[in-house]
Structure formats: structure tokens, C-alpha cells
Design an enzyme around this catalytic site. Structure first.
Site, PDB file in Angstrom:
ATOM      1  N   ARG A 165       0.833  -1.202   0.000  1.00  0.00           N
ATOM      2  CA  ARG A 165       0.000   0.000   0.000  1.00  0.00           C
ATOM      3  C   ARG A 165       0.865   1.248   0.000  1.00  0.00           C
ATOM      4  NH1 ARG A 165      -2.340  -3.406   3.760  1.00  0.00           N
ATOM      5  NH2 ARG A 165      -4.495  -4.070   3.377  1.00  0.00           N
ATOM      6  N   ILE A 166       1.915   1.213   0.831  1.00  0.00           N
ATOM      7  CA  ILE A 166       2.790   2.377   0.924  1.00  0.00           C
ATOM      8  C   ILE A 166       3.585   2.546  -0.368  1.00  0.00           C
ATOM      9  CG2 ILE A 166       4.730   3.404   2.171  1.00  0.00           C
ATOM     10  CD1 ILE A 166       3.699   1.831   4.662  1.00  0.00           C
ATOM     11  N   ASP A 185       9.125  -6.211  -7.288  1.00  0.00           N
ATOM     12  CA  ASP A 185       8.210  -6.915  -6.389  1.00  0.00           C
ATOM     13  C   ASP A 185       7.951  -8.293  -6.987  1.00  0.00           C
ATOM     14  OD1 ASP A 185       5.771  -7.971  -5.136  1.00  0.00           O
ATOM     15  OD2 ASP A 185       5.537  -5.978  -4.276  1.00  0.00           O
ATOM     16  N   ALA A 245      10.083   0.690   6.243  1.00  0.00           N
ATOM     17  CA  ALA A 245       9.319  -0.555   6.365  1.00  0.00           C
ATOM     18  C   ALA A 245       9.559  -1.179   7.739  1.00  0.00           C
ATOM     19  CB  ALA A 245       9.695  -1.502   5.234  1.00  0.00           C
ATOM     20  N   ARG A 246      10.544  -2.059   7.824  1.00  0.00           N
ATOM     21  CA  ARG A 246      10.956  -2.655   9.095  1.00  0.00           C
ATOM     22  C   ARG A 246      12.471  -2.755   9.088  1.00  0.00           C
ATOM     23  NH1 ARG A 246       6.657  -1.375  10.472  1.00  0.00           N
ATOM     24  NH2 ARG A 246       4.992  -2.617  11.467  1.00  0.00           N
ATOM     25  N   ASP A 269      13.902   5.377   9.216  1.00  0.00           N
ATOM     26  CA  ASP A 269      12.869   5.644  10.226  1.00  0.00           C
ATOM     27  C   ASP A 269      12.614   4.405  11.067  1.00  0.00           C
ATOM     28  OD1 ASP A 269      10.869   7.473  11.364  1.00  0.00           O
ATOM     29  OD2 ASP A 269       9.422   6.028  10.581  1.00  0.00           O
ATOM     30  N   GLU A 274      15.184  -1.932  17.420  1.00  0.00           N
ATOM     31  CA  GLU A 274      14.459  -0.677  17.574  1.00  0.00           C
ATOM     32  C   GLU A 274      13.949  -0.562  19.007  1.00  0.00           C
ATOM     33  OE1 GLU A 274      11.907   1.347  14.311  1.00  0.00           O
ATOM     34  OE2 GLU A 274      10.501   0.244  15.576  1.00  0.00           O
ATOM     35  N   HIS A 293      10.956   6.276  14.224  1.00  0.00           N
ATOM     36  CA  HIS A 293       9.733   5.578  13.809  1.00  0.00           C
ATOM     37  C   HIS A 293       8.524   6.521  13.851  1.00  0.00           C
ATOM     38  CE1 HIS A 293       7.915   1.279  13.541  1.00  0.00           C
ATOM     39  NE2 HIS A 293       7.199   2.132  12.844  1.00  0.00           N
ATOM     40  N   LEU A 294       8.657   7.651  13.157  1.00  0.00           N
ATOM     41  CA  LEU A 294       7.576   8.625  13.161  1.00  0.00           C
ATOM     42  C   LEU A 294       6.933   8.840  11.796  1.00  0.00           C
ATOM     43  CD1 LEU A 294       9.005  11.292  11.781  1.00  0.00           C
ATOM     44  CD2 LEU A 294       9.773  11.726  14.094  1.00  0.00           C
TER      45      LEU A 294
END
Length: 335
Positions: A165-166, A185, A245-246, A269, A274, A293-294
């Protein structure tokens, strides 16, 4: 469902007023019968158990307890779970799917601010702003106006890893700009990429040919260290890696080694671990720009999540299908 189905909040209580400010809560309550003062932080609470017996819709959010068999047994009328955040993996169990309970997520709404953050960082990176700031801070001397070679966003190649989605929203936001985005992808074919308006490339080719690479793949066992030492070495000198993402998708040891030499820059981010430990070199390396992470929904953006749930509740009351239903068959390849 009844005319105004009985609903119950299930999340950390502190998030209710943040995600459902007064105007959003008022609109939600036109579609469901909801006691805003009762929030299920623990399904073992007697008051919560009493409410579960009547609940048809669970309005969930960050901190929702897991929906185990015993919880579902206590909620025999439950028909839908409307989640006011992104991933439902932490609390939706296989028992939910076995019982045919519909699940909706506000992940699409939460994708918007992440994509906006990404767009901002792409444009700033292409303009060389982050490196220029570090030089100015170190020297305290401005060179004044002049032509800075090697920077700018005219025709710069941007690689998007993941048509999530992002990732898709990032591609949409990039359209008005004079950039050249490409996509990788494994679940997207050429026609689907063409529909998104971008060329589809293998990961290695994307890494070799893009000035800016932004990561939007899901965290799965197969994507751990998707960007590792070999992949980072493929990126051209002066390239920038952006990760919203992560953290586990990037091998941080390998990334630190590349950023330390000055060959690559990174905008992170999310990190692994984390939060970062206090002695992490990423805090001090001039080529690393780390935020806590904002990128996701913050501040007034949280109301968008509540609004997404409210709109789903309105659809249910009108007898319509959920717009953002979660497909259990796709959970192994989404966030």
C-alpha cells in the site's frame, strides 16, 4: 446485524481519544452502539466479559489483546473486527478466520503519512540537502550561491522495493515530479507494473541503476536482510537508501560499513534493533539520517485512522462490503 450494532473498544485506553477525537467518535456512534468509557485492555475483566456477550463489532487498535478461542467463545455475536491501525497479525488468531469473522484494517489510511515522509526524503536526498546540512554544520561556513554539481531531482532514478500500500502510494506521489521511478516486487507482473506506470526490474538491476532506493516490502522470514552486504555493494556511489518498512529488512552492520566510508547515505525511520542502542554508530555517522519511527500516523494524523474505521462501520450498517477487508490468504506476504 441490528440497526445499530453493539460495539466495543479493544485497545490501549490511551489511544482511544487520540484515534477517535470527539468529532470522529460522535460520527462513529451514529452507526454503532458504543460505550466510549469501556475499553477492553484485558479480556478477563468482568465488565469487559459482560460487554463481549453483546458485542457484534470490535473496534481494535494498538494494544488489543489476542483474540483467542476463549475470548471468541465469550463473544458469540461477534461478526466483525475493525482495526484502527495497520497490521492485525499481533492479535488476530486463526480462530477468528475459522469462525468467519470479517476483519478490516486501517493500513491504507496509515500508508498515507508514511508515503508522504518517503516523498519528502526522496526529494531532500536528490537535492543533496542532508549532506549539505552536515557540511555546513561542520564548517560553519556557507559557500554562498553557486552551482552544486551532482545534485538535483531532474530525471533522477528512484527504485521502489515492494508494491505494498505504501509503495503504491509513493509511486502515486512521485508522478508530478520529474523523476524516473522503477519497481521491484516478486508478486507483481509486467502488466500490473505498467498499470502502476512504472517499469518492473529485478532487485539487483534496480539496486545497480537507481540513485535513491526506498524499501516498502513486508517483514517476513523471507525478507530478513533483503538488503544485505551483497545488495548494498550493488548500489552506485553516492546512492541513498531509505527504509520506512521494518529494520530487519536491512543488514545494519553491512549498512554501517558502507555509510562509514561515505559511499552510501541512509535515511532510516526504522532500525534493527528498535530503538537503536545508545552506542550505535548510526547516531553519529554524517551519512545517516535516523528518525524515531515517526513516518506512520502521528499527532493529528491519528484521526484519519479513526475515520477509516468509522467509514467501515457505516458500510456494515448499510449492508455493504468492507472496503478494507483483510485477506487471511495474503497475511504471509503483507505487513
Amino acid at each position: 446485524m441490528s440497526q445499530r450494532p453493539q460495539a466495543l473498544f479493544a485497545m490501549a485506553a490511551e489511544h482511544v481519544p487520540q484515534v477517535f477525537p470527539p468529532e470522529v467518535l460522535a460520527r462513529l456512534r451514529t452507526s454503532v452502539d458504543l460505550d466510549a468509557g469501556l475499553v477492553a485492555e484485558d479480556f478477563g475483566d468482568p465488565a469487559v466479559l459482560d460487554a463481549l456477550a453483546r458485542t457484534e463489532i470490535l473496534v481494535t487498535g494498538w494494544g488489543c489483546p489476542r483474540l483467542e478461542e476463549a475470548v471468541l467463545d465469550a463473544a458469540p455475536r461477534l461478526r466483525a473486527v475493525l482495526h484502527s491501525a495497520g497490521s492485525v497479525k499481533p492479535f488476530v488468531t486463526p480462530a477468528v478466520w475459522r469462525r468467519g469473522i470479517a476483519v478490516s484494517s486501517a493500513a491504507a489510511a496509515n500508508a498515507l503519512p508514511v508515503a508522504e515522509y518517503t516523498l519528502a526524503m526522496i526529494l531532500l536526498s536528490g537535492k543533496g540537502v542532508l549532506a549539505a546540512r552536515e557540511r555546513l554544520r561542520a564548517t560553519r561556513v556557507s559557500a554562498g550561491w553557486g552551482v552544486a554539481p551532482g545534485i538535483g531531482n531532474h530525471g533522477r532514478r528512484v527504485g521502489v522495493i515492494g508494491a505494498s500500500r505504501i509503495g503504491r502510494r509513493v509511486l502515486e506521489l512521485l508522478r508530478p515530479f520529474d523523476l524516473r521511478p522503477v519497481l521491484t516486487d516478486p508478486y507483481v507482473d509486467e502488466p500490473a507494473a505498467a498499470a502502476l506506470g512504472v517499469p518492473l526490474l529485478p532487485l539487483d538491476e534496480l539496486l545497480r541503476t537507481c540513485d535513491i532506493v526506498t524499501v516498502h516490502a513486508p517483514e517476513t522470514p523471507g525478507t530478513r536482510h533483503l538488503i544485505g552486504r551483497r545488495e548494498l555493494a550493488l548500489m552506485p556511489d553516492g546512492a541513498t537508501l531509505i527504509n520506512t518498512a521494518r529494520g530487519s529488512l536491512v543488514d545494519h552492520d553491512a549498512l554501517v560499513a558502507q555509510v562509514r566510508t561515505g559511499r552510501l547515505t541512509a535515511v532510516l525511520d526504522v532500525t534493527d534493533p528498535e530503538p537503536l542502542p545508545p552506542d550505535s554508530p548510526l547516531y553519529d555517522l554524517p551519512g545517516a539520517f535516523v528518525t524515531p519511527h515517526l513516518a506512520g500516523s502521528q499527532g493529528n494524523e491519528l484521526a484519519r485512522l479513526g475515520l477509516a474505521v468509522t467509514e467501515e462501520a457505516e458500510r456494515l450498517r448499510a449492508g455493504k462490503d468492507l472496503a478494507h477487508a483483510v485477506d487471511p490468504a495474503a497475511l504471509d506476504r503483507v505487513a
